[in-house]
Design a protein around this motif. Structure first.
Motif, PDB file in Angstrom:
ATOM      1  N   GLU A  43       0.808  -1.217   0.000  1.00  0.00           N
ATOM      2  CA  GLU A  43       0.000   0.000   0.000  1.00  0.00           C
ATOM      3  C   GLU A  43       0.843   1.269   0.000  1.00  0.00           C
ATOM      4  OE1 GLU A  43      -1.976  -3.514   1.348  1.00  0.00           O
ATOM      5  OE2 GLU A  43      -0.190  -2.519   2.154  1.00  0.00           O
ATOM      6  N   THR A  44       2.099   1.175   0.479  1.00  0.00           N
ATOM      7  CA  THR A  44       2.932   2.374   0.588  1.00  0.00           C
ATOM      8  C   THR A  44       4.232   2.272  -0.199  1.00  0.00           C
ATOM      9  OG1 THR A  44       3.957   1.517   2.624  1.00  0.00           O
ATOM     10  CG2 THR A  44       2.003   2.923   2.869  1.00  0.00           C
ATOM     11  N   SER A  45       4.496   1.152  -0.826  1.00  0.00           N
ATOM     12  CA  SER A  45       5.736   0.972  -1.577  1.00  0.00           C
ATOM     13  C   SER A  45       5.812   1.960  -2.737  1.00  0.00           C
ATOM     14  CB  SER A  45       5.819  -0.454  -2.125  1.00  0.00           C
ATOM     15  OG  SER A  45       6.806  -0.546  -3.129  1.00  0.00           O
ATOM     16  N   PRO A  46       6.855   2.799  -2.802  1.00  0.00           N
ATOM     17  CA  PRO A  46       6.987   3.719  -3.934  1.00  0.00           C
ATOM     18  C   PRO A  46       7.066   2.978  -5.273  1.00  0.00           C
ATOM     19  CG  PRO A  46       8.510   4.312  -2.172  1.00  0.00           C
ATOM     20  CD  PRO A  46       7.927   2.987  -1.803  1.00  0.00           C
ATOM     21  N   PHE A  47       7.653   1.787  -5.244  1.00  0.00           N
ATOM     22  CA  PHE A  47       7.752   0.988  -6.465  1.00  0.00           C
ATOM     23  C   PHE A  47       6.366   0.566  -6.941  1.00  0.00           C
ATOM     24  CE2 PHE A  47       8.057  -3.039  -8.711  1.00  0.00           C
ATOM     25  CZ  PHE A  47       9.067  -2.795  -9.636  1.00  0.00           C
ATOM     26  N   VAL A  48       5.565   0.005  -6.041  1.00  0.00           N
ATOM     27  CA  VAL A  48       4.222  -0.449  -6.418  1.00  0.00           C
ATOM     28  C   VAL A  48       3.337   0.734  -6.792  1.00  0.00           C
ATOM     29  CG1 VAL A  48       2.149  -1.648  -5.620  1.00  0.00           C
ATOM     30  CG2 VAL A  48       4.407  -2.524  -5.006  1.00  0.00           C
ATOM     31  N   LEU A  49       3.402   1.796  -6.021  1.00  0.00           N
ATOM     32  CA  LEU A  49       2.595   2.981  -6.337  1.00  0.00           C
ATOM     33  C   LEU A  49       2.981   3.551  -7.695  1.00  0.00           C
ATOM     34  CD1 LEU A  49       2.550   4.743  -2.837  1.00  0.00           C
ATOM     35  CD2 LEU A  49       0.635   3.593  -3.985  1.00  0.00           C
ATOM     36  N   GLY A  50       4.261   3.533  -8.003  1.00  0.00           N
ATOM     37  CA  GLY A  50       4.715   4.017  -9.306  1.00  0.00           C
ATOM     38  C   GLY A  50       4.196   3.171 -10.450  1.00  0.00           C
ATOM     39  N   LEU A  51       4.188   1.849 -10.273  1.00  0.00           N
ATOM     40  CA  LEU A  51       3.666   0.971 -11.323  1.00  0.00           C
ATOM     41  C   LEU A  51       2.151   1.080 -11.441  1.00  0.00           C
ATOM     42  CD1 LEU A  51       5.654  -2.394 -11.360  1.00  0.00           C
ATOM     43  CD2 LEU A  51       5.803  -0.442 -12.908  1.00  0.00           C
ATOM     44  N   ARG A  52       1.466   1.240 -10.325  1.00  0.00           N
ATOM     45  CA  ARG A  52       0.014   1.413 -10.387  1.00  0.00           C
ATOM     46  C   ARG A  52      -0.338   2.686 -11.161  1.00  0.00           C
ATOM     47  NH1 ARG A  52      -2.902   0.803  -4.707  1.00  0.00           N
ATOM     48  NH2 ARG A  52      -4.667   1.071  -6.130  1.00  0.00           N
ATOM     49  N   LYS A  53       0.415   3.738 -10.920  1.00  0.00           N
ATOM     50  CA  LYS A  53       0.196   5.001 -11.639  1.00  0.00           C
ATOM     51  C   LYS A  53       0.466   4.812 -13.135  1.00  0.00           C
ATOM     52  CE  LYS A  53       1.664   9.879 -11.445  1.00  0.00           C
ATOM     53  NZ  LYS A  53       2.348  10.079 -12.733  1.00  0.00           N
ATOM     54  N   ALA A  54       1.547   4.119 -13.451  1.00  0.00           N
ATOM     55  CA  ALA A  54       1.886   3.872 -14.858  1.00  0.00           C
ATOM     56  C   ALA A  54       0.821   3.017 -15.532  1.00  0.00           C
ATOM     57  CB  ALA A  54       3.251   3.194 -14.953  1.00  0.00           C
ATOM     58  N   ALA A  55       0.305   2.017 -14.818  1.00  0.00           N
ATOM     59  CA  ALA A  55      -0.735   1.151 -15.379  1.00  0.00           C
ATOM     60  C   ALA A  55      -1.991   1.953 -15.698  1.00  0.00           C
ATOM     61  CB  ALA A  55      -1.045   0.026 -14.403  1.00  0.00           C
ATOM     62  N   LYS A  56      -2.397   2.790 -14.760  1.00  0.00           N
ATOM     63  CA  LYS A  56      -3.606   3.589 -14.953  1.00  0.00           C
ATOM     64  C   LYS A  56      -3.441   4.586 -16.089  1.00  0.00           C
ATOM     65  CE  LYS A  56      -6.850   6.580 -12.448  1.00  0.00           C
ATOM     66  NZ  LYS A  56      -7.179   7.202 -11.125  1.00  0.00           N
ATOM     67  N   GLU A  57      -2.312   5.282 -16.110  1.00  0.00           N
ATOM     68  CA  GLU A  57      -2.095   6.302 -17.139  1.00  0.00           C
ATOM     69  C   GLU A  57      -1.967   5.694 -18.524  1.00  0.00           C
ATOM     70  OE1 GLU A  57       1.334   8.413 -15.790  1.00  0.00           O
ATOM     71  OE2 GLU A  57       0.195   9.678 -14.386  1.00  0.00           O
ATOM     72  N   SER A  58      -1.477   4.450 -18.583  1.00  0.00           N
ATOM     73  CA  SER A  58      -1.251   3.803 -19.875  1.00  0.00           C
ATOM     74  C   SER A  58      -2.352   2.830 -20.257  1.00  0.00           C
ATOM     75  CB  SER A  58       0.087   3.051 -19.840  1.00  0.00           C
ATOM     76  OG  SER A  58       1.163   3.903 -19.488  1.00  0.00           O
ATOM     77  N   ALA A  59      -3.323   2.599 -19.354  1.00  0.00           N
ATOM     78  CA  ALA A  59      -4.364   1.589 -19.563  1.00  0.00           C
ATOM     79  C   ALA A  59      -3.726   0.241 -19.898  1.00  0.00           C
ATOM     80  CB  ALA A  59      -5.335   2.018 -20.663  1.00  0.00           C
TER      81      ALA A  59
END
Length: 269
Positions: free
Chosen positions: A61-77
């Motif tokens: 929930e707080t990992s910068p790595f996971v949060l970064g990939l979640r953001k990339a996934a959403k922005e890129s669909a």
């Protein structure tokens, strides 16, 4: 038919560095028209000691790595399957495979059941084994069953996922060079043949530190057991391979060669 991308990289102990590499792979996958990107085991980091590995683990929930990939996934669909570490009990961590959907949500997680204790590498020194097989998750590329690396040597997991109609089985990995040369391809092909599923194995490659080197050869095997992707085993730059996932072809393989188990003679595993 859906396009899938398989990413290969060399993770270090720096999560920010590794996130940047994965973001490069996300862009390459999107540019190639992929619907999903499959990343290796331990994409967030590979440490030089068990103690360092435990110290680097962060909650999902707080990992910068996971949060970064979640953001990339959403922005890129773009859906992303990635191997990470999370803290567990008694000073250990879990080796986890995480499915992030194209909206950036974590849809499924699986913790590695079988730990790699071979030679100088004793995964059980720092990792707590998982306790269950996770049902396949419905995704943009098909019904995906999650496993990790050393699980590849145990067909029971793959067969359990097959019975739950997994159309794709993933083996994000960081195989050693000696075991990779001896067993990697034959094991991946075996799992594909016996499950009649696509097997997708994104792999770590190269020297992570002075103690650790991975085999590479990220691979995809089709339901007939044919290798349709094999990335080179050397190279320092993050790279992807692209494959078509044809679920109609899988159904054709299944219908032409039914694998009907004699559970009246031997128990279902």
């Amino acid at each position: 038919m859906a396009i899938a991308a398989v990413g290969q990289l060399c993770s270090t102990a720096s999560m920010s560095h590794n996130l940047a590499l994965c973001q490069i792979l996300v862009k390459k996958a999107v540019d190639a028209g992929a619907k999903a990107l499959f990343l290796p085991e331990a994409a967030d980091y590979i440490a030089s000691s068990p103690a360092e590995s435990v110290s680097l683990a962060r909650p999902m929930e707080t990992s910068p790595f996971v949060l970064g990939l979640r953001k990339a996934a959403k922005e890129s669909a773009l859906a992303i399957n990635v191997g990470i570490h999370v803290p567990a009990s008694e000073g250990k961590l879990s080796n986890r495979s995480c499915w992030i959907n194209e909206r950036g949500d974590i849809e499924a997680v699986y913790d590695k059941l079988h730990l790699f204790d071979y030679g100088a590498l004793k995964e059980s020194n720092s990792v707590e084994a998982g306790k269950s097989i996770v049902p396949p998750v419905d995704t943009v590329v098909g019904r995906v069953g999650l496993t990790i690396c050393f699980d590849l040597r145990f067909p029971e997991i793959a067969l359990a996922l097959k019975r739950q109609n997994a159309q794709i089985i993933t083996y994000p990995s960081a195989f050693t060079v000696p075991t990779g040369k001896a067993h990697w391809e034959v094991l991946l092909r075996s799992r594909a043949i016996e499950t009649q599923a696509y097997v997708i194995a994104a792999a770590q490659v190269g020297f992570h530190n002075e103690k650790r080197r991975s085999y590479g050869h990220s691979m995809v095997v089709d339901p007939w057991g044919k290798v349709i992707l094999d990335l080179p085993g050397e190279g320092t730059e993050p790279e992807i391979g692209i494959v078509d996932i044809d679920l109609d072809y899988r159904e054709k393989v299944k219908s032409e060669m039914p694998l009907l188990r004699r559970t009246d003679v031997y128990p279902e595993v």
